[in-house]
Design a protein around this motif. Structure first.
Motif, short mmCIF file in Angstrom:
data_model
loop_
_atom_site.label_atom_id
_atom_site.label_comp_id
_atom_site.label_asym_id
_atom_site.label_seq_id
_atom_site.Cartn_x
_atom_site.Cartn_y
_atom_site.Cartn_z
N THR A 42 2.63 1.48 -9.33
CA THR A 42 2.96 0.96 -8.01
C THR A 42 3.43 -0.49 -8.09
O THR A 42 3.11 -1.22 -9.03
CB THR A 42 1.72 1.07 -7.09
OG1 THR A 42 0.61 0.44 -7.73
CG2 THR A 42 1.38 2.52 -6.79
N ALA A 58 -4.65 2.76 -7.35
CA ALA A 58 -4.89 4.10 -6.79
C ALA A 58 -3.63 4.95 -6.69
O ALA A 58 -3.69 6.16 -6.82
CB ALA A 58 -5.54 3.98 -5.42
N GLY A 59 -2.47 4.35 -6.50
CA GLY A 59 -1.25 5.12 -6.34
C GLY A 59 -0.52 5.46 -7.63
O GLY A 59 0.50 6.14 -7.61
N CYS A 60 -1.03 5.02 -8.76
CA CYS A 60 -0.39 5.29 -10.05
C CYS A 60 -0.60 6.73 -10.49
O CYS A 60 -1.56 7.38 -10.08
CB CYS A 60 -0.95 4.36 -11.12
SG CYS A 60 -0.58 2.62 -10.85
N ARG A 61 0.30 7.21 -11.34
CA ARG A 61 0.17 8.55 -11.93
C ARG A 61 -0.06 8.37 -13.42
O ARG A 61 0.81 7.93 -14.15
CB ARG A 61 1.41 9.37 -11.67
CG ARG A 61 1.56 9.70 -10.20
CD ARG A 61 2.68 10.65 -9.97
NE ARG A 61 2.77 10.92 -8.55
CZ ARG A 61 3.90 11.17 -7.91
NH1 ARG A 61 5.04 11.19 -8.57
NH2 ARG A 61 3.89 11.40 -6.62
N ALA A 90 -8.85 6.58 -14.52
CA ALA A 90 -7.69 6.94 -13.68
C ALA A 90 -7.45 8.44 -13.66
O ALA A 90 -7.14 9.03 -14.68
CB ALA A 90 -6.45 6.21 -14.19
N PRO A 91 -7.56 9.06 -12.49
CA PRO A 91 -7.23 10.48 -12.38
C PRO A 91 -5.74 10.66 -12.10
O PRO A 91 -5.05 9.72 -11.68
CB PRO A 91 -8.05 10.93 -11.16
CG PRO A 91 -8.07 9.71 -10.29
CD PRO A 91 -8.12 8.52 -11.25
N TRP A 92 -5.22 11.86 -12.32
CA TRP A 92 -3.84 12.17 -11.96
C TRP A 92 -3.73 12.22 -10.45
O TRP A 92 -4.58 12.77 -9.77
CB TRP A 92 -3.45 13.52 -12.54
CG TRP A 92 -2.05 13.91 -12.16
CD1 TRP A 92 -1.72 14.76 -11.14
CD2 TRP A 92 -0.83 13.45 -12.73
NE1 TRP A 92 -0.35 14.87 -11.06
CE2 TRP A 92 0.23 14.07 -12.04
CE3 TRP A 92 -0.52 12.60 -13.77
CZ2 TRP A 92 1.57 13.85 -12.35
CZ3 TRP A 92 0.81 12.40 -14.08
CH2 TRP A 92 1.82 13.01 -13.37
N ARG A 93 -2.69 11.61 -9.91
CA ARG A 93 -2.43 11.65 -8.48
C ARG A 93 -1.11 12.38 -8.26
O ARG A 93 -0.10 11.97 -8.80
CB ARG A 93 -2.30 10.22 -7.92
CG ARG A 93 -3.48 9.34 -8.20
CD ARG A 93 -4.36 9.23 -6.99
NE ARG A 93 -5.33 8.17 -7.17
CZ ARG A 93 -6.61 8.38 -7.37
NH1 ARG A 93 -7.09 9.58 -7.43
NH2 ARG A 93 -7.44 7.37 -7.52
N ALA A 94 -1.14 13.42 -7.49
CA ALA A 94 0.07 14.20 -7.24
C ALA A 94 0.95 13.56 -6.19
O ALA A 94 0.54 12.73 -5.44
CB ALA A 94 -0.29 15.61 -6.80
#
Length: 94
Positions: A42, A58-61, A90-94
């Motif tokens: 982000t 939080a918005g990263c993948r 860090a979890p994966w964010r779709a």
């Protein structure tokens, strides 16, 4: 004498951005243990160096961890302890 492993952020000529643990950062390739690929970060991080200083927001993948040998390296940046915690969680964010 073996070198101590440290947390690093590695960028590549192919625009790859990887977090992981490396014992040796010299040479044309680097082996990273528990490496994670940053697919997207982000704007609040202000570039890849923000990923090394602060860690992903939080918005990263961020992809799942695996061991990898990285080639065509353009930079190796030390990662702060605060950023390490955020990379590891860090979890994966779709």
């Amino acid at each position: 004498m073996s070198k101590k492993e440290r947390a690093v952020l590695v960028t590549t000529v192919h625009r790859g951005v990887f977090f992981g643990y490396a014992a040796d950062i010299d040479g044309p390739t680097i082996f990273l243990r528990a490496a994670r690929l940053c697919v997207y970060w982000t704007a609040d991080l202000r570039g890849f160096m923000g990923l090394a200083a602060q860690g992903p927001s939080a918005g990263c993948r961020i992809g799942p961890p695996c061991n990898i040998t990285v080639r065509d390296i353009t930079s190796v940046t030390e990662v702060t302890p605060e950023a390490v915690k955020r990379w590891e969680g860090a979890p994966w964010r779709a």
